[in-house]
Write a protein that holds these residues in place. Structure first.
Motif, PDB file in Angstrom:
ATOM      1  N   PRO A  37       0.493   5.199   0.361  1.00 31.10           N
ATOM      2  CA  PRO A  37      -0.307   6.414   0.528  1.00 31.10           C
ATOM      3  C   PRO A  37       0.323   7.570  -0.247  1.00 31.10           C
ATOM      4  O   PRO A  37       1.541   7.737  -0.204  1.00 31.10           O
ATOM      5  CB  PRO A  37      -0.249   6.671   2.044  1.00 31.10           C
ATOM      6  CG  PRO A  37       0.987   5.976   2.516  1.00 31.10           C
ATOM      7  CD  PRO A  37       1.209   4.812   1.598  1.00 31.10           C
ATOM      8  N   VAL A  61      -4.388   9.988  -0.196  1.00 34.77           N
ATOM      9  CA  VAL A  61      -4.666  10.447   1.173  1.00 34.77           C
ATOM     10  C   VAL A  61      -4.630  11.975   1.179  1.00 34.77           C
ATOM     11  O   VAL A  61      -4.040  12.598   0.287  1.00 34.77           O
ATOM     12  CB  VAL A  61      -3.637   9.891   2.205  1.00 34.77           C
ATOM     13  CG1 VAL A  61      -3.687   8.368   2.245  1.00 34.77           C
ATOM     14  CG2 VAL A  61      -2.227  10.362   1.898  1.00 34.77           C
ATOM     15  N   ASP A  62      -5.276  12.550   2.183  1.00 36.62           N
ATOM     16  CA  ASP A  62      -5.307  14.002   2.283  1.00 36.62           C
ATOM     17  C   ASP A  62      -3.988  14.513   2.861  1.00 36.62           C
ATOM     18  O   ASP A  62      -3.344  13.817   3.647  1.00 36.62           O
ATOM     19  CB  ASP A  62      -6.474  14.432   3.186  1.00 36.62           C
ATOM     20  CG  ASP A  62      -6.685  15.932   3.118  1.00 36.62           C
ATOM     21  OD1 ASP A  62      -7.300  16.391   2.145  1.00 36.62           O
ATOM     22  OD2 ASP A  62      -6.184  16.633   4.035  1.00 36.62           O
ATOM     23  N   LYS A  63      -3.625  15.746   2.497  1.00 37.62           N
ATOM     24  CA  LYS A  63      -2.331  16.237   2.988  1.00 37.62           C
ATOM     25  C   LYS A  63      -2.307  16.399   4.502  1.00 37.62           C
ATOM     26  O   LYS A  63      -1.238  16.403   5.118  1.00 37.62           O
ATOM     27  CB  LYS A  63      -1.905  17.515   2.268  1.00 37.62           C
ATOM     28  CG  LYS A  63      -2.797  18.706   2.446  1.00 37.62           C
ATOM     29  CD  LYS A  63      -2.267  19.851   1.596  1.00 37.62           C
ATOM     30  CE  LYS A  63      -3.262  21.013   1.644  1.00 37.62           C
ATOM     31  NZ  LYS A  63      -3.014  21.978   0.572  1.00 37.62           N
ATOM     32  N   SER A  71       4.592  10.492  -1.754  1.00 36.79           N
ATOM     33  CA  SER A  71       4.210   9.609  -0.659  1.00 36.79           C
ATOM     34  C   SER A  71       4.999   9.978   0.590  1.00 36.79           C
ATOM     35  O   SER A  71       6.219  10.100   0.530  1.00 36.79           O
ATOM     36  CB  SER A  71       4.475   8.151  -1.025  1.00 36.79           C
ATOM     37  OG  SER A  71       4.189   7.344   0.108  1.00 36.79           O
ATOM     38  N   ASP A 102       0.848  -1.184   0.000  1.00 38.45           N
ATOM     39  CA  ASP A 102       0.000   0.000   0.000  1.00 38.45           C
ATOM     40  C   ASP A 102       0.889   1.241   0.000  1.00 38.45           C
ATOM     41  O   ASP A 102       1.800   1.354   0.821  1.00 38.45           O
ATOM     42  CB  ASP A 102      -0.854  -0.054   1.282  1.00 38.45           C
ATOM     43  CG  ASP A 102      -1.565   1.248   1.566  1.00 38.45           C
ATOM     44  OD1 ASP A 102      -2.236   1.761   0.649  1.00 38.45           O
ATOM     45  OD2 ASP A 102      -1.441   1.759   2.703  1.00 38.45           O
ATOM     46  N   ARG A 144      -2.725   4.814  -3.113  1.00 42.52           N
ATOM     47  CA  ARG A 144      -3.960   5.182  -2.411  1.00 42.52           C
ATOM     48  C   ARG A 144      -3.890   6.670  -2.086  1.00 42.52           C
ATOM     49  O   ARG A 144      -2.913   7.142  -1.507  1.00 42.52           O
ATOM     50  CB  ARG A 144      -4.075   4.366  -1.115  1.00 42.52           C
ATOM     51  CG  ARG A 144      -5.268   4.722  -0.242  1.00 42.52           C
ATOM     52  CD  ARG A 144      -5.488   3.642   0.816  1.00 42.52           C
ATOM     53  NE  ARG A 144      -4.336   3.492   1.707  1.00 42.52           N
ATOM     54  CZ  ARG A 144      -4.185   4.166   2.847  1.00 42.52           C
ATOM     55  NH1 ARG A 144      -5.099   5.040   3.233  1.00 42.52           N
ATOM     56  NH2 ARG A 144      -3.120   3.972   3.609  1.00 42.52           N
ATOM     57  N   GLU A 189      -3.078  14.193   6.422  1.00 37.32           N
ATOM     58  CA  GLU A 189      -2.656  12.878   6.949  1.00 37.32           C
ATOM     59  C   GLU A 189      -1.150  12.643   6.789  1.00 37.32           C
ATOM     60  O   GLU A 189      -0.628  11.604   7.183  1.00 37.32           O
ATOM     61  CB  GLU A 189      -3.406  11.753   6.220  1.00 37.32           C
ATOM     62  CG  GLU A 189      -4.923  11.799   6.410  1.00 37.32           C
ATOM     63  CD  GLU A 189      -5.614  10.749   5.556  1.00 37.32           C
ATOM     64  OE1 GLU A 189      -5.666   9.578   5.985  1.00 37.32           O
ATOM     65  OE2 GLU A 189      -6.066  11.093   4.447  1.00 37.32           O
ATOM     66  N   TRP A 190      -0.475  13.602   6.154  1.00 34.89           N
ATOM     67  CA  TRP A 190       0.952  13.445   5.817  1.00 34.89           C
ATOM     68  C   TRP A 190       1.783  12.990   7.019  1.00 34.89           C
ATOM     69  O   TRP A 190       2.507  11.992   6.956  1.00 34.89           O
ATOM     70  CB  TRP A 190       1.497  14.757   5.248  1.00 34.89           C
ATOM     71  CG  TRP A 190       2.936  14.671   4.822  1.00 34.89           C
ATOM     72  CD1 TRP A 190       4.037  14.862   5.614  1.00 34.89           C
ATOM     73  CD2 TRP A 190       3.437  14.347   3.532  1.00 34.89           C
ATOM     74  NE1 TRP A 190       5.183  14.703   4.893  1.00 34.89           N
ATOM     75  CE2 TRP A 190       4.856  14.378   3.604  1.00 34.89           C
ATOM     76  CE3 TRP A 190       2.833  14.035   2.308  1.00 34.89           C
ATOM     77  CZ2 TRP A 190       5.669  14.118   2.496  1.00 34.89           C
ATOM     78  CZ3 TRP A 190       3.660  13.777   1.223  1.00 34.89           C
ATOM     79  CH2 TRP A 190       5.055  13.804   1.317  1.00 34.89           C
ATOM     80  N   TYR A 218       1.647   9.339   8.283  1.00 30.13           N
ATOM     81  CA  TYR A 218       2.309   8.291   7.492  1.00 30.13           C
ATOM     82  C   TYR A 218       3.799   8.509   7.389  1.00 30.13           C
ATOM     83  O   TYR A 218       4.540   7.678   6.857  1.00 30.13           O
ATOM     84  CB  TYR A 218       1.737   8.271   6.067  1.00 30.13           C
ATOM     85  CG  TYR A 218       0.335   7.728   5.978  1.00 30.13           C
ATOM     86  CD1 TYR A 218       0.086   6.375   6.170  1.00 30.13           C
ATOM     87  CD2 TYR A 218      -0.738   8.572   5.688  1.00 30.13           C
ATOM     88  CE1 TYR A 218      -1.200   5.876   6.074  1.00 30.13           C
ATOM     89  CE2 TYR A 218      -2.025   8.079   5.594  1.00 30.13           C
ATOM     90  CZ  TYR A 218      -2.255   6.731   5.787  1.00 30.13           C
ATOM     91  OH  TYR A 218      -3.510   6.234   5.684  1.00 30.13           O
ATOM     92  N   VAL A 274      -0.171  11.793  -1.468  1.00 34.18           N
ATOM     93  CA  VAL A 274      -0.868  13.073  -1.556  1.00 34.18           C
ATOM     94  C   VAL A 274      -0.684  13.553  -2.992  1.00 34.18           C
ATOM     95  O   VAL A 274       0.441  13.761  -3.442  1.00 34.18           O
ATOM     96  CB  VAL A 274      -0.302  14.104  -0.554  1.00 34.18           C
ATOM     97  CG1 VAL A 274      -1.026  15.437  -0.721  1.00 34.18           C
ATOM     98  CG2 VAL A 274      -0.427  13.584   0.871  1.00 34.18           C
ATOM     99  N   THR A 302      -5.087   4.885  -8.910  1.00 31.57           N
ATOM    100  CA  THR A 302      -5.164   4.098  -7.676  1.00 31.57           C
ATOM    101  C   THR A 302      -6.008   2.833  -7.856  1.00 31.57           C
ATOM    102  O   THR A 302      -6.255   2.109  -6.899  1.00 31.57           O
ATOM    103  CB  THR A 302      -5.765   4.942  -6.531  1.00 31.57           C
ATOM    104  OG1 THR A 302      -7.025   5.483  -6.970  1.00 31.57           O
ATOM    105  CG2 THR A 302      -4.847   6.084  -6.146  1.00 31.57           C
TER     106      THR A 302
END
Lengths: 328, 257
Positions: free
Chosen positions: B112, B237-239, B210, B110, B235, B241-242, B245, B114, B142
């Motif tokens: 992630p 993801v919103d920034k 990523s 996976d 996948r 959430e940076w 991860y 942005v 994705t």
């Protein structure tokens, strides 16, 4: 025991070794000493395993002071070594440096890269098993004024050691072979030689080394063959020593820090035995290329290996305190 | 003898069985596969290299495969070119499926990402070239996992882009300098995921980044989670959430295929 070396002056000297043989598993370049022969010789001269971290000087001087006795060898380019301001023996000899001395290695008079090995080796951080600079990742142990180096074998008692240069070794001949600019650089034909017109120019013309060179490649200028076949060459792995002609008038010899893959046609490849000579070309040096047979290439490499083996057979060096004066 | 039409290559042995082998200087040789099936060429090139590495030959200095070529550097002091060629010819004459077992152990990871903005400065342009909105392009990128074809120079993964985003043109002038971490790039029919740091000059289009740890340069033993042949599933993801991860190694996931 260890010793601390305080660097007084140098410019972008790096801690170097033979590179990353397993780097290719992650598409990382081999890297390591551009003149691997001189690097290995320096380590052998001080009785180290051949792949022990040493200092690589690219067209720069290097001076230092140490708080302990050291056994040192300087190889590669022709340089002058001074001990406390006095000219010592020239290079390619093990040198006993007494605690508290200041040593100055000059900029090269001939050649481009010099190597300074210390008995015991230098302690430096590693990536993928090697201290060699990894240009793609901005990783390197770079030395400048005020840098400190830890030498793992410093402070040992070298006082009763002796070492004699075996007369059969002909150090001067090897130096001439390595640094003599008049001898052409030996190549083997490359898989894309037919993609150029006038390939014979590569073997007739003279090429001048330009300052835009680095550990990735030696850039030369001169009259070049022209690419006649515009077919795109898919990116594939190319060997160290590959010759590229990226544009008219420019020849690049790729050295050990080359990227693993490239999409330029390769008309010729410098043979293993002559990679070091290519790495010792300095800006303004003029050279030319000569095609050799596979057997000639092998014989040249064999001569180098035999020489290093003989040198190693005399080690580990044991040096008497007053040897340096005798030598001169 | 040869049924593979090809330009003449110096010293190369053009086989009738879909590969060509030749010296590359005095201490290396190359193998180029041309079976007419890209997937097959790639499998063979990597199977040969995996086999060579597994043999632990003392004379092998380097072994590396790209899309359809294999490259072996040897120590000419220990072995001569003809001997290496003979070993490989013999291997390829008896080529069989056990050589491809490395392909049966592949995993999916996976990744992630942005997309767009500072993280993917070429996203909008690439989307408009593809005749898609940016959210459509992200959904397409994705949708399916991409197989890792080889490592890219300097580390990171090169993948076959099997989505409908195709023929992405490179930048006319390569981008140099600032390096977004974990950049996700497109060019032609390829997709790249490059680790953080380092210098680059590249014409590949950057569509996202990523925050995950793609390659751990501090680790000598396991710098990357993935192997050639594994798949990466991107996948969005919103920034915001940076940071969550950030620097976490890529995680293996179960995917129904």
């Amino acid at each position: 025991m260890t010793a601390t070396i305080e660097v007084i002056d140098t410019f972008e000297a790096v801690v170097q070794d033979a590179g990353r043989p397993n780097g290719d598993r992650f598409a990382l370049p081999r890297s390591g000493a551009s003149d691997l022969f001189s690097f290995r010789a320096a380590n052998i001269l001080v009785g180290n395993p051949e792949n022990t971290p040493a200092v690589e000087l690219t067209n720069t001087a290097f001076s230092w002071r140490s708080d302990e006795d050291l056994l040192v060898a300087v190889t590669g380019a022709d340089v002058t070594v001074k001990l406390n301001g006095e000219v010592m023996v020239y290079s390619w000899r093990p040198l006993l440096i007494v605690a508290g001395s200041t040593v100055e290695v000059s900029e090269p008079h001939r050649g481009y890269r010099a190597y300074v090995a210390f008995r015991g080796g230098i302690d430096a951080p590693r990536r993928f098993g090697s201290v060699a600079p990894l240009l793609e990742r901005d990783f390197a142990t770079v030395l400048g004024p005020g840098s400190r180096l830890i030498v793992l074998g410093g402070g040992d008692d070298f006082s009763r050691t002796t070492w004699s240069v075996p007369s059969t070794l002909m150090v001067d001949a090897i130096r001439q072979d390595l640094l003599g600019e008049e001898k052409p650089i030996a190549v083997r034909p490359g898989p894309n030689m037919n993609m150029f017109d006038d390939l014979h120019l590569l073997y007739q013309e003279q090429y001048e080394m330009t300052p835009r060179s680095n550990a990735i490649g030696v850039r030369l200028s001169g009259e070049t063959p022209r690419r006649s076949d515009p077919t795109e060459v898919l990116s594939r792995t190319i060997p160290i020593g590959s010759i590229e002609i990226p544009s008219t008038g420019e020849v690049i010899i790729l050295l050990r820090s080359r990227l693993l893959t490239a999409g330029y046609p390769v008309p010729a490849v410098v043979v293993r035995a002559d990679l070091e000579r290519a790495a010792q070309l300095r800006p303004g040096a003029v050279t030319c290329f000569r095609e050799v047979s596979e057997n000639e290439a092998y014989a040249a490499l064999l001569r180098q290996e035999v020489w290093l083996n003989e040198l190693a057979a005399y080690g580990p060096p044991v040096l008497s305190r007053d040897m340096s004066s005798e030598e001169k | 003898m040869s049924d593979v039409p090809e330009v003449s290559v110096v010293g190369a042995v053009v086989g009738s069985n879909g590969y060509e082998m030749g010296p590359f200087g005095d201490s290396a040789l190359y193998l180029q596969f041309r079976t007419g099936d890209e997937e097959e060429d790639w499998k063979k090139a990597h199977s040969v290299i995996n086999w060579v590495r597994g043999q632990d030959y003392g004379f092998v200095v380097s072994a590396y495969a790209t899309y359809e070529t294999a490259f072996i550097e040897f120590d000419p002091i220990i072995v001569r070119l003809e001997a290496v060629q003979a070993i490989l010819d013999q291997l390829l004459a008896n080529y069989s499926s056990p050589l491809e077992t490395w392909l049966s152990q592949t995993r999916v990871f996976d990744v992630p990402v942005v997309y767009g903005g500072h993280f993917g400065m070429d996203l909008e342009e690439v989307a408009s070239e593809q005749g898609m909105r940016t959210d459509e392009l992200i959904r397409e990128h994705t949708r399916v996992p991409f197989t890792i074809r080889c490592f890219s120079p300097g580390g990171g993964a090169m993948m076959a882009n099997t989505s409908e985003i195709q023929n992405v043109p490179r930048l006319s002038s390569p981008r140099i300098g600032t390096i977004p971490p974990g950049r996700v790039t497109l060019a032609g029919t390829q997709c790249g995921l490059q680790p953080e740091g380092g210098r680059f000059t590249s014409g590949w289009r950057i569509i996202g980044c990523s925050p995950a740890l793609v390659m751990d340069f501090e680790s000598d033993t396991q710098p990357v989670q993935f192997q050639v042949g594994d798949k990466l599933l991107f996948r969005a993801v919103d920034k915001s959430e940076w940071d969550g991860y950030r620097s976490i190694p890529l995680q293996e996931i179960e995917v129904d295929t």
